[in-house]
Design a protein around this motif. Sequence first.
Motif, PDB file in Angstrom:
ATOM      1  N   TYR A  45       7.928   1.641  -9.608  1.00 14.27           N
ATOM      2  CA  TYR A  45       6.877   1.086 -10.338  1.00 14.27           C
ATOM      3  C   TYR A  45       5.517   0.525  -9.503  1.00 14.27           C
ATOM      4  CZ  TYR A  45       4.569  -2.834 -13.299  1.00 14.27           C
ATOM      5  OH  TYR A  45       3.683  -3.498 -13.897  1.00 14.27           O
ATOM      6  N   ARG A  46       5.838   0.031  -8.506  1.00 14.46           N
ATOM      7  CA  ARG A  46       4.823  -0.420  -7.472  1.00 14.46           C
ATOM      8  C   ARG A  46       4.288   0.556  -6.923  1.00 14.46           C
ATOM      9  NH1 ARG A  46       3.538  -5.625  -7.067  1.00 14.46           N
ATOM     10  NH2 ARG A  46       3.238  -5.399  -4.878  1.00 14.46           N
ATOM     11  N   GLU A  47       4.886   1.784  -6.625  1.00 17.77           N
ATOM     12  CA  GLU A  47       4.188   2.999  -6.019  1.00 17.77           C
ATOM     13  C   GLU A  47       3.303   3.526  -7.109  1.00 17.77           C
ATOM     14  OE1 GLU A  47       5.706   7.088  -5.096  1.00 17.77           O
ATOM     15  OE2 GLU A  47       6.763   5.857  -4.141  1.00 17.77           O
ATOM     16  N   ASP A  48       3.562   3.482  -8.459  1.00 14.90           N
ATOM     17  CA  ASP A  48       2.901   3.826  -9.360  1.00 14.90           C
ATOM     18  C   ASP A  48       1.464   2.878  -9.720  1.00 14.90           C
ATOM     19  OD1 ASP A  48       4.250   6.235 -10.100  1.00 14.90           O
ATOM     20  OD2 ASP A  48       5.377   5.015 -11.889  1.00 14.90           O
ATOM     21  N   LEU A  49       1.465   1.778  -9.462  1.00 14.58           N
ATOM     22  CA  LEU A  49       0.443   0.848  -9.712  1.00 14.58           C
ATOM     23  C   LEU A  49      -0.486   0.956  -8.388  1.00 14.58           C
ATOM     24  CD1 LEU A  49       1.941  -2.673 -10.515  1.00 14.58           C
ATOM     25  CD2 LEU A  49       0.676  -0.998 -11.887  1.00 14.58           C
ATOM     26  N   ALA A  50       0.058   1.328  -7.156  1.00 16.60           N
ATOM     27  CA  ALA A  50      -0.679   1.477  -5.984  1.00 16.60           C
ATOM     28  C   ALA A  50      -1.372   2.975  -6.182  1.00 16.60           C
ATOM     29  CB  ALA A  50       0.205   1.757  -4.839  1.00 16.60           C
TER      30      ALA A  50
END
Length: 67
Positions: A45-50
């Motif tokens: 999820y954090r990778e997608d936001l980045a």
Amino acid sequence: MLFAILLPGISMIFRGHVFKGIVCGVLHLTVIGWIPAAIWAVASYREDLAEQRHQETLRILTQQGRR
């Protein structure tokens, strides 16, 4: 992000990572595997936001370069 912790496989599928979601869901089915699955889902999820932030930055820089 709470959804990624509680139902990691489904949250990955909703974000378009079908294969990862299935593997994560299978991992989630085991009691021991739930914690790694939840960590993996939150990291994804954090990778997608980045990635979204990166794409937005590139779009803005490209627009400024055309001026």
